[in-house]
Design an enzyme around this catalytic site. Structure first.
Site: not given
Ligand code: DEZ
Ligand code: MG
Length: 313
Positions: A22, A235, A260
């Site tokens: 959801d 994360k 990704d």
């Molecule tokens: O170096 C970084 O901060 C990260 O590559 C980037 O900000 C990742 O962003 P996200 O893929 O979590 O949107």
């Molecule tokens: Mg990303």
């Protein structure tokens, strides 16, 4: 370790996949776009999911922008979004510093300030939680090299360069990173400041290639400190997952993380015991990582817009 299911071009498998969830937590960089290049079909895919009654939340480790900034970026790319639907690592860090840290470190009452290595997104989110901060986009620190008087004042702990009210050092992606910021952060930490990071992603996907990520701002400090790593609030930190669940009250079993990067997005979903994780191959992660690595998604597709194949003709 189970093999992720490849969904690209599999209409029935895609329909079954979508029926399981959801809520979709969407990573941004490398999934929706690469820098300012929006991937084809991103808008149509999000519209399809929303029209199908799915809830979409944008969960990004990119600390350079605030929730408000991200709403502007999303709207500018044709993706309607409210601040309520955006949850970035800067906001996660600001909540942690304002609501969790003081309970564990009462001494911060006399040291409420945060020394920031990062961009405006971090400053805006600290402001949203009424956390005082210095450094960040301060133009007086955007200079090359270091002066002889910097050395003597920092070494002496001169309060005009080392604010005695700083109790936390917070690093994030900083496009204006330099030597003086690194030295100030080191001395704050040596004087007892708590070492935090919005995130420690090694690379930043942009223009279809990889560039220095937020982790490269924290790494020199870790080296100078003899290996001390920061507590990262983006994360895969479950402090971020708990904060998101607290805000959106979602059923984890009916929630899917789309990302990704295996060691942030997919790990975030797996450790958060979400109902599913979907890897996409338009950012940092590779098919080999997703299918042979230590952290594998439940599902993966070539690109996000592959989900559109689930639409009834
Ligand atoms: O170096 C970084 O901060 C990260 O590559 C980037 O900000 C990742 O962003 P996200 O893929 O979590 O949107
Ligand atoms: Mg990303």
């Amino acid at each position: 370790m189970s093999q992720p299911q490849y969904l690209t071009g599999q209409r029935e498998a895609l329909q079954e996949f979508l029926s399981k969830y959801d809520i979709f937590l969407f990573d941004c960089d490398g999934v929706l776009w690469s820098g300012d290049h929006l991937f084809d079909g991103t808008v149509a895919t999000l519209e399809f999911l929303r029209a199908s009654g799915k809830r979409v939340v944008f969960v990004t480790n990119n600390s350079t922008k605030s929730r408000k900034d991200y709403c502007k970026k999303l709207e500018g790319m044709g993706i309607p979004a409210t601040e309520e639907e955006v949850f970035g690592s800067s906001y996660s860090a600001a909540i942690y510093i304002s609501r969790i840290l003081p309970q564990r470190h009462p001494e911060l009452k006399s040291k409420p300030k945060v020394f920031v290595i990062g961009e405006s997104g971090i400053e805006q989110e600290l402001d949203s939680e009424n956390v005082p901060h210095i450094g960040g986009t301060d133009s007086s620190l955007r200079r090359l090299g270091i002066n002889p008087e910097d050395y003597t004042k920092i070494a002496a702990g001169d309060p005009s360069v080392l604010d005695p009210e700083v109790g936390v050092v917070l690093t994030g992606l900083d496009f204006h990173f330099n030597y003086i910021k690194m030295c100030l952060a080191y001395h704050y930490i040596k004087r007892g400041a708590i070492f935090l990071a919005t995130n420690i992603d090694s690379t930043l996907p942009s223009a279809g290639a990889l560039f220095a990520g937020a982790g490269t701002m924290a790494a020199p400090l870790t080296m100078m400190l003899g290996g001390t790593e920061p507590v990262a609030l983006g994360k895969p930190s479950q402090a971020m997952m708990d904060a998101i669940e607290g805000k959106f009250k979602f059923d984890r079993s009916r929630t899917c993380m789309v990302g990704d990067r295996a060691n942030t997005d997919i790990k975030f979903g797996l450790e958060g015991k979400l109902g599913g994780t979907l890897g996409v191959l338009t950012g940092v992660g590779t098919k080999e990582e997703f299918t042979e690595g230590d952290t594998r998604p439940h599902f993966y597709v070539d690109r996000l817009s592959d989900l559109l194949a689930a639409k009834e003709a």
